[in-house]
Design a protein around this motif. Sequence first.
Motif, PDB file in Angstrom:
ATOM      1  N   TYR A  13       0.836  -1.195   0.000  1.00  0.00           N
ATOM      2  CA  TYR A  13       0.000   0.000   0.000  1.00  0.00           C
ATOM      3  C   TYR A  13       0.868   1.241   0.000  1.00  0.00           C
ATOM      4  O   TYR A  13       2.012   1.224   0.432  1.00  0.00           O
ATOM      5  CB  TYR A  13      -0.974   0.030   1.190  1.00  0.00           C
ATOM      6  N   ASP A  14       0.278   2.289  -0.518  1.00  0.00           N
ATOM      7  CA  ASP A  14       0.787   3.643  -0.334  1.00  0.00           C
ATOM      8  C   ASP A  14      -0.326   4.378   0.384  1.00  0.00           C
ATOM      9  O   ASP A  14      -1.487   4.317  -0.032  1.00  0.00           O
ATOM     10  CB  ASP A  14       1.067   4.327  -1.680  1.00  0.00           C
ATOM     11  N   ALA A  61      -5.851  -4.851  -7.650  1.00  0.00           N
ATOM     12  CA  ALA A  61      -5.402  -3.523  -7.219  1.00  0.00           C
ATOM     13  C   ALA A  61      -6.574  -2.862  -6.499  1.00  0.00           C
ATOM     14  O   ALA A  61      -7.729  -3.185  -6.756  1.00  0.00           O
ATOM     15  CB  ALA A  61      -4.992  -2.691  -8.422  1.00  0.00           C
ATOM     16  N   TYR A  62      -6.285  -1.955  -5.609  1.00  0.00           N
ATOM     17  CA  TYR A  62      -7.362  -1.219  -4.951  1.00  0.00           C
ATOM     18  C   TYR A  62      -6.940   0.231  -4.774  1.00  0.00           C
ATOM     19  O   TYR A  62      -5.773   0.573  -4.830  1.00  0.00           O
ATOM     20  CB  TYR A  62      -7.721  -1.859  -3.595  1.00  0.00           C
ATOM     21  N   ASP A  63      -7.930   1.065  -4.556  1.00  0.00           N
ATOM     22  CA  ASP A  63      -7.706   2.503  -4.405  1.00  0.00           C
ATOM     23  C   ASP A  63      -8.950   3.034  -3.704  1.00  0.00           C
ATOM     24  O   ASP A  63     -10.023   3.056  -4.279  1.00  0.00           O
ATOM     25  CB  ASP A  63      -7.565   3.130  -5.802  1.00  0.00           C
ATOM     26  N   ARG A  65     -10.609   5.665  -0.264  1.00  0.00           N
ATOM     27  CA  ARG A  65     -10.384   6.687   0.757  1.00  0.00           C
ATOM     28  C   ARG A  65     -11.229   6.383   1.981  1.00  0.00           C
ATOM     29  O   ARG A  65     -12.348   5.890   1.847  1.00  0.00           O
ATOM     30  CB  ARG A  65     -10.774   8.069   0.217  1.00  0.00           C
ATOM     31  N   HIS A 136      -6.018   7.969   2.246  1.00  0.00           N
ATOM     32  CA  HIS A 136      -6.174   7.471   0.878  1.00  0.00           C
ATOM     33  C   HIS A 136      -5.205   6.305   0.690  1.00  0.00           C
ATOM     34  O   HIS A 136      -3.998   6.492   0.780  1.00  0.00           O
ATOM     35  CB  HIS A 136      -5.867   8.611  -0.107  1.00  0.00           C
ATOM     36  N   LYS A 138      -3.775   3.141  -1.654  1.00  0.00           N
ATOM     37  CA  LYS A 138      -3.661   2.551  -2.990  1.00  0.00           C
ATOM     38  C   LYS A 138      -2.695   1.392  -2.887  1.00  0.00           C
ATOM     39  O   LYS A 138      -1.666   1.505  -2.213  1.00  0.00           O
ATOM     40  CB  LYS A 138      -3.059   3.556  -3.979  1.00  0.00           C
ATOM     41  N   ASN A 140      -1.912  -3.159  -3.925  1.00  0.00           N
ATOM     42  CA  ASN A 140      -2.241  -4.427  -4.563  1.00  0.00           C
ATOM     43  C   ASN A 140      -2.290  -5.543  -3.536  1.00  0.00           C
ATOM     44  O   ASN A 140      -1.517  -5.545  -2.583  1.00  0.00           O
ATOM     45  CB  ASN A 140      -1.179  -4.798  -5.608  1.00  0.00           C
TER      46      ASN A 140
END
Length: 166
Positions: A13-14, A61-63, A65, A136, A138, A140
Amino acid sequence: MKIEAQHVVSLTYDLYVNNDQGTEELVESATLEQPLTFLFGAGQMLPKFEENLSTLSTGDAYDFRLSAEDAYGEINEEAVANLPKEMFQGQDLPEIGSILPLQDNQGNHFQGQVVSIAEDGVIVDLNHPMAGQALHFKGNIVNVRPATPEELAHGHAHGPDGHHHH
């Protein structure tokens, strides 16, 4: 494999938060070499974080908030402690902005950030450092596997391959 309760999930994650300028700033990452590995549904992660991942499978992948409310809560102006200076006897007083490891009477560990030094004490903000911030995420999903009986007994994952204890 699909993410389910009692499965061990490894992910990268970021994590971005909005800085004072209102732009997103990267504050934390988990990489492929050092993924975040956790036992899904064991209550170790933010509930809304898990909810956002609950439909995913290995390789996805995910994204998404999270609002401050769904993350670490809004800032509580009253979550401030005045630590008596005697606590710091024999050592220098902490600097403003430094983080102190603290423990309450129940033995729970938490951190406080020094906001000011008063005549008789050290004023510490007990809010989580990310309180009041929308997060937030983001990344995988690297791996999903059923937890071992040992992991389930302990209530947490034992590393990506399930052997080492930290």
